[in-house]
Design an enzyme around this catalytic site. Structure first.
Site, short mmCIF file in Angstrom:
data_model
loop_
_atom_site.label_atom_id
_atom_site.label_comp_id
_atom_site.label_asym_id
_atom_site.label_seq_id
_atom_site.Cartn_x
_atom_site.Cartn_y
_atom_site.Cartn_z
N CYS A 65 0.85 -1.17 -0.27
CA CYS A 65 -0.12 -0.05 -0.06
C CYS A 65 0.85 1.34 0.09
O CYS A 65 2.03 1.26 -0.07
CB CYS A 65 -1.11 -0.04 1.18
SG CYS A 65 -0.47 0.25 2.60
N GLY A 66 0.33 2.37 0.03
CA GLY A 66 0.98 3.55 0.01
C GLY A 66 2.29 3.70 1.02
O GLY A 66 3.59 3.85 0.62
N SER A 67 1.98 3.46 2.43
CA SER A 67 3.01 3.45 3.31
C SER A 67 3.30 2.10 3.99
O SER A 67 4.32 1.94 4.43
CB SER A 67 2.52 4.33 4.57
OG SER A 67 1.43 3.25 5.28
N ASN A 69 1.99 0.58 6.13
CA ASN A 69 1.53 0.45 7.55
C ASN A 69 0.02 0.11 7.54
O ASN A 69 -0.14 -0.96 8.62
CB ASN A 69 1.44 1.84 8.26
CG ASN A 69 2.66 2.27 8.48
OD1 ASN A 69 3.41 1.74 9.32
ND2 ASN A 69 3.05 3.52 8.47
N GLY A 70 -0.86 0.43 6.82
CA GLY A 70 -2.20 -0.01 6.73
C GLY A 70 -2.39 -1.51 6.53
O GLY A 70 -3.00 -2.27 7.11
N HIS A 98 15.30 -13.24 11.99
CA HIS A 98 15.13 -13.21 13.31
C HIS A 98 13.53 -13.40 13.72
O HIS A 98 13.44 -13.75 14.84
CB HIS A 98 15.56 -12.07 13.84
CG HIS A 98 17.04 -11.79 13.74
ND1 HIS A 98 17.84 -10.59 14.26
CD2 HIS A 98 18.02 -12.69 13.33
CE1 HIS A 98 19.23 -10.92 13.93
NE2 HIS A 98 19.33 -12.00 13.62
N ARG A 109 4.87 4.10 -1.83
CA ARG A 109 5.16 5.63 -1.90
C ARG A 109 6.70 6.12 -1.57
O ARG A 109 6.90 7.24 -1.68
CB ARG A 109 4.01 6.50 -1.37
CG ARG A 109 2.92 6.51 -1.87
CD ARG A 109 1.70 7.47 -1.64
NE ARG A 109 0.53 7.33 -2.16
CZ ARG A 109 -0.61 7.14 -1.60
NH1 ARG A 109 -0.76 7.03 -0.41
NH2 ARG A 109 -1.85 7.02 -2.43
#
Length: 142
Positions: A65-67, A69-70, A98, A109
């Site tokens: 996705c863009g970041s 994170n989502g 690990h 992005r």
């Protein structure tokens, strides 16, 4: 090895490039979408990818996705998923080595397609080190 892949609209072009690269290298790929750059909701693609890895249908998952994170937050809602947000090859390697990560999450992005391809390759070829990390990984699910 069957790999699950999914992305939202921001990650669509990366998903297509990664999928093509994996197919050329002999991997099998299950594409959970999206199939265009039309705006969509990332959980609609992250959950199915996570479920396919969690069930054992697919060996590893790739989410974009863009970041990043989502899709990482969404995938990590699944008890048997260890989704790692990666932004360079070393992080991708350590996520496997690990943490026994089984899903890589990429920020479209913030990295180039070439960087994303290298991270995926590293992620897929790196084995879990085990040893002192084994007990830590077992504690992730509580």
């Amino acid at each position: 090895m069957l790999i699950a892949i999914g992305a939202d609209h921001a990650g669509f072009a990366y998903k297509e490039a990664i999928k093509e690269n994996l197919l050329q290298k002999g991997f099998q790929v299950k594409d959970f979408g999206t199939h265009s750059t039309e705006s969509v909701d990332y959980p609609d693609f992250a959950h199915p990818v996570a479920l396919s890895v969690e069930s054992g249908e697919c060996k590893r998952g790739i989410l974009i996705c863009g970041s990043g994170n989502g899709v990482a937050m969404t995938a990590n809602k699944h008890a048997q998923i260890r989704a790692a947000l990666c932004w360079n090859e070393e992080i991708a390697q350590l996520a496997r080595l690990h943490n026994d990560a089984n899903v890589i999450c990429l920020p479209a992005r913030f990295v180039s397609i070439d960087e994303a391809l290298k991270m995926v390759e590293t992620f897929l070829k790196t084995d879990f080190e085990g040893g002192r990390h084994e007990n830590r990984v077992k504690k992730i699910c509580g």
